[in-house]
Design a protein around this motif. Sequence first.
Motif, PDB file in Angstrom:
ATOM      1  N   ALA A  26     -32.879  36.031 -27.729  1.00  0.00           N
ATOM      2  CA  ALA A  26     -32.170  37.223 -27.264  1.00  0.00           C
ATOM      3  C   ALA A  26     -31.498  36.979 -25.916  1.00  0.00           C
ATOM      4  N   CYS A  27     -31.976  36.021 -25.152  1.00  0.00           N
ATOM      5  CA  CYS A  27     -31.415  35.757 -23.828  1.00  0.00           C
ATOM      6  C   CYS A  27     -30.206  34.833 -23.873  1.00  0.00           C
ATOM      7  N   THR A  28     -29.943  34.231 -24.997  1.00  0.00           N
ATOM      8  CA  THR A  28     -28.776  33.361 -25.110  1.00  0.00           C
ATOM      9  C   THR A  28     -27.759  34.036 -26.005  1.00  0.00           C
ATOM     10  N   SER A  29     -26.516  33.781 -25.730  1.00  0.00           N
ATOM     11  CA  SER A  29     -25.458  34.395 -26.521  1.00  0.00           C
ATOM     12  C   SER A  29     -24.706  33.310 -27.266  1.00  0.00           C
ATOM     13  N   GLU A  30     -24.936  33.261 -28.561  1.00  0.00           N
ATOM     14  CA  GLU A  30     -24.229  32.267 -29.345  1.00  0.00           C
ATOM     15  C   GLU A  30     -22.784  32.692 -29.585  1.00  0.00           C
ATOM     16  N   ASP A  31     -22.456  33.951 -29.254  1.00  0.00           N
ATOM     17  CA  ASP A  31     -21.091  34.419 -29.393  1.00  0.00           C
ATOM     18  C   ASP A  31     -20.234  33.988 -28.203  1.00  0.00           C
ATOM     19  N   SER A  32     -20.865  33.526 -27.138  1.00  0.00           N
ATOM     20  CA  SER A  32     -20.152  33.137 -25.936  1.00  0.00           C
ATOM     21  C   SER A  32     -19.430  31.809 -26.177  1.00  0.00           C
ATOM     22  N   PRO A  33     -18.130  31.745 -25.831  1.00  0.00           N
ATOM     23  CA  PRO A  33     -17.400  30.492 -26.028  1.00  0.00           C
ATOM     24  C   PRO A  33     -17.814  29.438 -25.000  1.00  0.00           C
ATOM     25  N   THR A  34     -17.511  28.198 -25.297  1.00  0.00           N
ATOM     26  CA  THR A  34     -17.699  27.138 -24.311  1.00  0.00           C
ATOM     27  C   THR A  34     -16.535  27.220 -23.328  1.00  0.00           C
ATOM     28  N   ALA A  35     -16.634  26.486 -22.246  1.00  0.00           N
ATOM     29  CA  ALA A  35     -15.551  26.460 -21.260  1.00  0.00           C
ATOM     30  C   ALA A  35     -14.251  25.972 -21.905  1.00  0.00           C
ATOM     31  N   ALA A  36     -14.336  24.961 -22.750  1.00  0.00           N
ATOM     32  CA  ALA A  36     -13.143  24.422 -23.407  1.00  0.00           C
ATOM     33  C   ALA A  36     -12.522  25.436 -24.363  1.00  0.00           C
ATOM     34  N   GLN A  37     -13.362  26.142 -25.123  1.00  0.00           N
ATOM     35  CA  GLN A  37     -12.844  27.154 -26.054  1.00  0.00           C
ATOM     36  C   GLN A  37     -12.160  28.292 -25.290  1.00  0.00           C
ATOM     37  N   ALA A  38     -12.803  28.764 -24.243  1.00  0.00           N
ATOM     38  CA  ALA A  38     -12.223  29.840 -23.435  1.00  0.00           C
ATOM     39  C   ALA A  38     -10.952  29.356 -22.749  1.00  0.00           C
ATOM     40  N   GLY A  39     -10.925  28.075 -22.355  1.00  0.00           N
ATOM     41  CA  GLY A  39      -9.731  27.501 -21.733  1.00  0.00           C
ATOM     42  C   GLY A  39      -8.540  27.514 -22.678  1.00  0.00           C
ATOM     43  N   GLN A  40      -8.771  27.222 -23.946  1.00  0.00           N
ATOM     44  CA  GLN A  40      -7.693  27.264 -24.940  1.00  0.00           C
ATOM     45  C   GLN A  40      -7.194  28.698 -25.141  1.00  0.00           C
ATOM     46  N   THR A  41      -8.121  29.645 -25.169  1.00  0.00           N
ATOM     47  CA  THR A  41      -7.742  31.056 -25.297  1.00  0.00           C
ATOM     48  C   THR A  41      -6.944  31.491 -24.081  1.00  0.00           C
ATOM     49  N   LEU A  42      -7.372  31.073 -22.910  1.00  0.00           N
ATOM     50  CA  LEU A  42      -6.670  31.397 -21.673  1.00  0.00           C
ATOM     51  C   LEU A  42      -5.218  30.911 -21.734  1.00  0.00           C
ATOM     52  N   LYS A  43      -5.030  29.678 -22.100  1.00  0.00           N
ATOM     53  CA  LYS A  43      -3.688  29.104 -22.202  1.00  0.00           C
ATOM     54  C   LYS A  43      -2.839  29.903 -23.184  1.00  0.00           C
ATOM     55  N   LYS A  44      -3.407  30.193 -24.338  1.00  0.00           N
ATOM     56  CA  LYS A  44      -2.701  30.962 -25.363  1.00  0.00           C
ATOM     57  C   LYS A  44      -2.301  32.340 -24.831  1.00  0.00           C
ATOM     58  N   HIS A  45      -3.210  33.020 -24.137  1.00  0.00           N
ATOM     59  CA  HIS A  45      -2.926  34.363 -23.631  1.00  0.00           C
ATOM     60  C   HIS A  45      -1.852  34.357 -22.546  1.00  0.00           C
ATOM     61  N   VAL A  46      -1.890  33.398 -21.642  1.00  0.00           N
ATOM     62  CA  VAL A  46      -0.882  33.331 -20.580  1.00  0.00           C
ATOM     63  C   VAL A  46       0.505  33.118 -21.191  1.00  0.00           C
ATOM     64  N   LEU A  47       0.606  32.162 -22.095  1.00  0.00           N
ATOM     65  CA  LEU A  47       1.908  31.869 -22.702  1.00  0.00           C
ATOM     66  C   LEU A  47       2.383  33.012 -23.595  1.00  0.00           C
ATOM     67  N   GLN A  48       1.456  33.644 -24.317  1.00  0.00           N
ATOM     68  CA  GLN A  48       1.818  34.773 -25.168  1.00  0.00           C
ATOM     69  C   GLN A  48       2.298  35.953 -24.322  1.00  0.00           C
ATOM     70  N   LEU A  49       1.662  36.170 -23.183  1.00  0.00           N
ATOM     71  CA  LEU A  49       2.067  37.257 -22.295  1.00  0.00           C
ATOM     72  C   LEU A  49       3.492  37.053 -21.794  1.00  0.00           C
ATOM     73  N   LEU A  50       3.809  35.847 -21.392  1.00  0.00           N
ATOM     74  CA  LEU A  50       5.170  35.550 -20.931  1.00  0.00           C
ATOM     75  C   LEU A  50       6.170  35.697 -22.086  1.00  0.00           C
ATOM     76  N   LYS A  51       5.766  35.307 -23.267  1.00  0.00           N
ATOM     77  CA  LYS A  51       6.633  35.465 -24.446  1.00  0.00           C
ATOM     78  C   LYS A  51       6.866  36.944 -24.738  1.00  0.00           C
ATOM     79  N   GLU A  52       5.838  37.766 -24.608  1.00  0.00           N
ATOM     80  CA  GLU A  52       5.974  39.218 -24.831  1.00  0.00           C
ATOM     81  C   GLU A  52       7.006  39.832 -23.891  1.00  0.00           C
ATOM     82  N   ARG A  53       7.165  39.252 -22.712  1.00  0.00           N
ATOM     83  CA  ARG A  53       8.136  39.746 -21.730  1.00  0.00           C
ATOM     84  C   ARG A  53       9.483  39.027 -21.859  1.00  0.00           C
ATOM     85  N   ASN A  54       9.640  38.197 -22.887  1.00  0.00           N
ATOM     86  CA  ASN A  54      10.873  37.435 -23.097  1.00  0.00           C
ATOM     87  C   ASN A  54      11.222  36.584 -21.879  1.00  0.00           C
TER      88      ASN A  54
END
Length: 154
Positions: A26-54
Motif C-alpha cells: 500500500a505504501c508503494t505506487s505501481e501507477d507512478s511513472p519512472t523518471a524516464a517515462q515522466a520525462g517522455q510525457t513532459l516532452k510530449k506535453h510541452v511540444l503539444q502545448l506549443l502546437k496547440e498555440r500554432n
Amino acid sequence: MPGAPFSVRLRPIAAALLLALLTSTACTSEDSPTAAQAGQTLKKHVLQLLKERNAQNVTITDPGGKNLPCGDGKAKQTFAATGEDLWPGTEPDALNDMLLGALKRVGAYRISGTSDAKTPVEVVNRSTRTILRLSSREKGRYQVQGETECLLIS
C-alpha cells in the motif's frame, strides 16, 4: 491454544503475514511513472502545448532525457522549448494566458500557487507527475519549461 488443531494455530500467523504484505504494498505506487517515462510525457506535453498555440519556429532549448539525481535513488528530468506567436507584437502576459487556455487540450494541469508578471505561471499534472512553467518574457515568443517530480529511476 496448545490443544488446538495445527490449522487453528496458524491462522493468527497467516493473518499477520497477510496484513504485513498488504501494508508494504500500500505504501508503494505501481501507477507512478519512472523518471524516464515522466520525462517522455513532459516532452510530449510541452511540444503539444506549443502546437496547440500554432507556434512557429519551435526551438528546443533543453532537450532533457537525462536523469538529474534527487537522492534516495530518485531523479527528475527536464525539457524546454520556445516558439513564435503568429503575431510578433503579442505581450508576454498574453502569451502565457493563451498557453494556459490551451493547456486543457494537453493534459489535466492545475495552476500551482500564484504568479505575477515577473514569475512564470506554474502548472502541475498530478497523474503524470509533471510540472510546466509558462514563462514567456519577450513579445511574440512563447517559452515553456518543465520538469518531472523526483521519481524512481527504474
